[in-house]
Design a protein around this motif. Sequence first.
Motif, short mmCIF file in Angstrom:
data_model
loop_
_atom_site.label_atom_id
_atom_site.label_comp_id
_atom_site.label_asym_id
_atom_site.label_seq_id
_atom_site.Cartn_x
_atom_site.Cartn_y
_atom_site.Cartn_z
N GLY A 76 0.82 -1.20 0.00
CA GLY A 76 0.00 0.00 0.00
C GLY A 76 0.86 1.26 0.00
O GLY A 76 2.08 1.22 0.22
N SER A 77 0.20 2.39 -0.24
CA SER A 77 0.91 3.68 -0.30
C SER A 77 1.09 4.24 1.12
O SER A 77 0.16 4.22 1.94
CB SER A 77 0.13 4.67 -1.15
N VAL A 78 2.29 4.76 1.39
CA VAL A 78 2.62 5.39 2.68
C VAL A 78 3.53 6.58 2.42
O VAL A 78 4.09 6.74 1.32
CB VAL A 78 3.33 4.38 3.63
N ARG A 91 5.74 6.76 -0.99
CA ARG A 91 6.25 5.47 -1.43
C ARG A 91 5.13 4.43 -1.42
O ARG A 91 4.13 4.57 -0.71
CB ARG A 91 7.40 4.99 -0.52
N HIS A 92 5.35 3.40 -2.22
CA HIS A 92 4.46 2.23 -2.20
C HIS A 92 5.24 1.11 -1.54
O HIS A 92 6.25 0.64 -2.06
CB HIS A 92 4.03 1.83 -3.61
N ALA A 93 4.80 0.70 -0.35
CA ALA A 93 5.52 -0.28 0.44
C ALA A 93 5.00 -1.68 0.17
O ALA A 93 3.79 -1.89 0.00
CB ALA A 93 5.40 0.04 1.92
N PHE A 94 5.93 -2.66 0.14
CA PHE A 94 5.59 -4.07 -0.02
C PHE A 94 6.21 -4.83 1.15
O PHE A 94 7.44 -4.79 1.35
CB PHE A 94 6.15 -4.62 -1.34
N LEU A 95 5.38 -5.47 1.95
CA LEU A 95 5.86 -6.21 3.12
C LEU A 95 5.87 -7.70 2.81
O LEU A 95 4.82 -8.30 2.57
CB LEU A 95 4.96 -5.93 4.33
N TYR A 96 7.09 -8.27 2.82
CA TYR A 96 7.26 -9.72 2.65
C TYR A 96 7.65 -10.32 4.00
O TYR A 96 7.90 -9.60 4.98
CB TYR A 96 8.35 -10.03 1.63
N GLU A 97 7.71 -11.62 4.06
CA GLU A 97 8.11 -12.29 5.31
C GLU A 97 9.57 -12.02 5.65
O GLU A 97 9.95 -12.06 6.81
CB GLU A 97 7.87 -13.80 5.18
N MET A 151 9.98 -3.51 1.33
CA MET A 151 10.50 -2.81 0.16
C MET A 151 9.73 -1.52 -0.04
O MET A 151 8.51 -1.47 0.17
CB MET A 151 10.38 -3.70 -1.08
N PHE A 152 10.46 -0.48 -0.47
CA PHE A 152 9.84 0.81 -0.76
C PHE A 152 10.08 1.14 -2.23
O PHE A 152 11.22 1.13 -2.71
CB PHE A 152 10.44 1.91 0.13
N CYS A 153 8.99 1.44 -2.92
CA CYS A 153 9.05 1.77 -4.34
C CYS A 153 8.37 3.10 -4.57
O CYS A 153 7.54 3.57 -3.77
CB CYS A 153 8.36 0.69 -5.18
N LYS A 154 8.70 3.68 -5.71
CA LYS A 154 8.08 4.94 -6.11
C LYS A 154 7.19 4.67 -7.31
O LYS A 154 7.61 4.06 -8.28
CB LYS A 154 9.14 5.97 -6.47
N LYS A 155 5.97 5.15 -7.20
CA LYS A 155 5.03 4.96 -8.30
C LYS A 155 5.43 5.86 -9.47
O LYS A 155 5.69 7.04 -9.29
CB LYS A 155 3.61 5.27 -7.84
N LYS A 156 5.48 5.26 -10.66
CA LYS A 156 5.86 6.02 -11.83
C LYS A 156 4.81 7.09 -12.15
O LYS A 156 3.61 6.83 -12.11
CB LYS A 156 6.01 5.08 -13.03
N GLU A 157 5.30 8.27 -12.44
CA GLU A 157 4.39 9.38 -12.73
C GLU A 157 4.11 9.47 -14.23
O GLU A 157 4.72 8.80 -15.04
CB GLU A 157 5.01 10.69 -12.23
#
Length: 950
Positions: free
Chosen positions: A809-811, A832-838, A842-848
């Motif tokens: 989700g976005s944070v 950032r768009h965060a992805f939580l794995y076990e 990970m933190f990603c940036k949504k492409k504009e």
Amino acid sequence: MDEVFMTPEINELLQQNYAFISGGHSPKGNLLITFPDCKVEVSLTDDQHKALLSYLVNAALDKDSGTKFSVVIDRRNSNWGVIKGLLHCVFDIYPGTELLEDVYLLQPSGFIQTLKFFFHQSNSIFQNQKLCTLYSLTELYKHVNPSQLTHDFGGELYYNNNDWMKHRQLVELLSQSFCQLNEDLNAATVRMVSGNQSEMTAGQIKGEIETLDGGLEQFKQRVEKSLADAGAEIVQLKTINGETLSSADIPPSSARHVSLVERVVAEMDASLSKYVLQHGKQKTTLERCFRARQFEEENNRWCAILDEHLLFLMNFNPIRDTAEEIKICWSELEKFNALAKDDFCKGEEFYKTWQNFLAEDSEESSVLPANRDLTVNKEEEDEGDDESGKSLIHDNRIEVSCQHYNEQLSLYNDQLQRGIELHSHIEQALKWQREGTEYLARNIPAPDAKKSVYEEEFDDIDIFISSVSFQNLTDNKYNDVMTPSVKVTVDDLIAKLGNILSSCRERRQQLRQLVENHEKMQSKSLVVSLESSVSSDVISATFSEDTDSLTSTEHVTCDSPTSTSSSSSLMSSEGLINNIDKLYLSTKMNREFSQLKPVMQTGTIRRKRGHVIQELIATERIYTSELLSIIEGYLQQFDNPELTGFIPDDLRQKHRILFGNIEDIHKFHAETFLKCLENCEPTLVGKCFTDHKTKFEMYGIYCQNKMQAEHLIEQMGNYTFFQVCQKRLGHRLPLSSYILKPIQRITKYHLLLRELIKMATSQQEKDDLGEAVESMLDVIKYVNNILHQVSITGFHGDLASQGRLLMQGSVDVWVGRRRDKKPDVRSKGHRRHAFLYEKLIMFCKKKEDQQPNEREIYLYKNSLSMSDIGLTEAPKGGDKRGFEIWCQGRTDIWMILAPTEEAKEDWVKEIKRVLFNQYVHHREASRKSVIERQGTSDSGQQKFISLPEH
């Protein structure tokens, strides 16, 4: 006969009578080669000597009888130098062989030649054991009978060199003619055997037969001419000095030629007989091949006719939207069958004739082409049959076509029949829908209406409810005759009929209550009228003076006037009591009905729940059948040889991307989930979902291909292959609509489960259904997470090794160092768009600047290992939506702000669960390590203190 012919050079040498074969024999039976004394010295080179001797030897040689030679040389008037050269040539012609047995040499008799012989006899040529040197004819007669010698040696044998040469030339001409004829026969035989009839048409084979017969006739004529020439030649050979001699009287030289001519004639006759025999076999083969080719061409003609009919059936679609369209379609099929049936009957008759021909020909060599592109069955002949070289081919296309036609026609008739039945059921259901709507549109009779009105209305609606049954609409036998629009109509009709029946049952219950209330009101009015008509003293006397009443009654006679009064009073009391009893019973029934009201409401709820479950099962069956149609109608057609030409190479290599794991999804629903729904109790539907929650996660794999599949369909959706498959399936919508079915289906389960929660009859059932809803929402969440994960770019690690994707989700993110007390949240954070794995966050940036319909793309920025972080759930003085994660030693602090407090709770909950699981795993690993170390230490001590056993 060897091919040895007289050359001009040899002819010239023979004319000089330098050497000849007279036909005489030595006592040992050897044929004599004679070198007469040359009155005029003839000087020959070694090559001329060898050529002449080779010609004479080969002309007289008979390999079959083992011919050997003896040479008689008369050189009484020659010198030793010439003799030496001649002997060299004679012995060189037969080096180390047994053909030459004796050489008789009449040597020169003069003194000088005798002296020269004394000097030459030491030469190796004169040491040869086969050489016998003689001084006179008398000595020669000791070795050779004079009757076998010609007049040149004083013998009695007749020999004429000119006659011999003339006869020899005749023999050679005849031999050349035979050789040419034999060569032509052999060539014709080879041509016959090696002819490739498999690529010939019937007309070409017929021409080949005519050519074969013409060739045989020509050869017969040539042989007859050659035989006539040979007969004339034999007569000429037997004619000497104008007199024709008998075979016993002709000289040996002529007898030799006659024997050669007779052998040539015999060989010529044998060759012709062999050719005639081979011609007969080949003609028989060609005639069989011609007949087979006629059958084959006729077979191909019938196959083309039947294939055209089958093509019509292939393009025929019996699945229609309305009953009228089905009737028109059925009429077209019957008209087509009336025309095509005659062709198929004739084709079957021809096929039987064809099979009879093959049965008759089964033991012969193959006459059908083995390399033609036919749909055939091969019957191998015995392995020992070396002459055939091929297996007889049975072309069964007509049989397959007839069988396929009958099966397809039967299938279409069955589908059309079931289509008519289905639309009949739909019409009946629509009629029920109209009647039910009309019943419900009626006003309920007024409260003051007569009881008969209520009862009549009740009977009408009860008859309607008992007559309605839409079980036929849900029968699986109609699944394959429903178009998508008909499926939608049937589903909608089932839902509407279910609602109408529920409303009709409620109306019937209302009418039942009205009838019962009417009966109750009638009972009430009866009691009131009775109470008003009976005096209180009678009631009082009746209930207060029981003993007096009984006494007075005992003494009253029937004739007494008092008896009538007493009797009526008693009867009035009994009627009153009976009516009170009725009132009591009516009141009791009313009270019991009020107690049964919740039970009746529960029954209504159960019926509604049954409708929802029935809808769930019916739609699940339809969904399963649609998945199967995609697999059989599209995916499996990639292996269909008939459609190979419609599949480009780029599509063949990517077709698995289009369909993903749809086969696994269908197998799960058809073999496991649907059976679970069909066999479970209504109260245990929720368990079917929770027990198979992990299986539903396979939809995540399917969704991973969604973007690529949509992209491929945009590029290749117009390919002929997809259009052919769609037409065969009778789908009105393209493939792009059907590959969305799994995604649409997985998002609808929780809605049906929520409807079932409203109709749950126990708390346990509600809990099970609530858990099922949560399970399906978790699956949807997981699928949604997967859809977002496939959009991550720039991450060079392996996402599959990071464990399960738990949340995304976005944070907003702020990063601070240890020297800072905390991140400065007053500054603008990074979205950032965060992805939580076990194992990773990970933190990603949504492409504009993305287009509205373009899929989202997440650019990788950074990540933290979950084994290296800690969590601060509620930082002091922070926003209620925020939380902190930090690396070991708090070197880096990450302030994360969720969009809402609920989202923050979800993030914290998942992170805490991951950290706790890591703690438990680490504790278990440490405990096992300690135990292993202790075990190693104990075993080491035991090693040093243990004593050997005695």
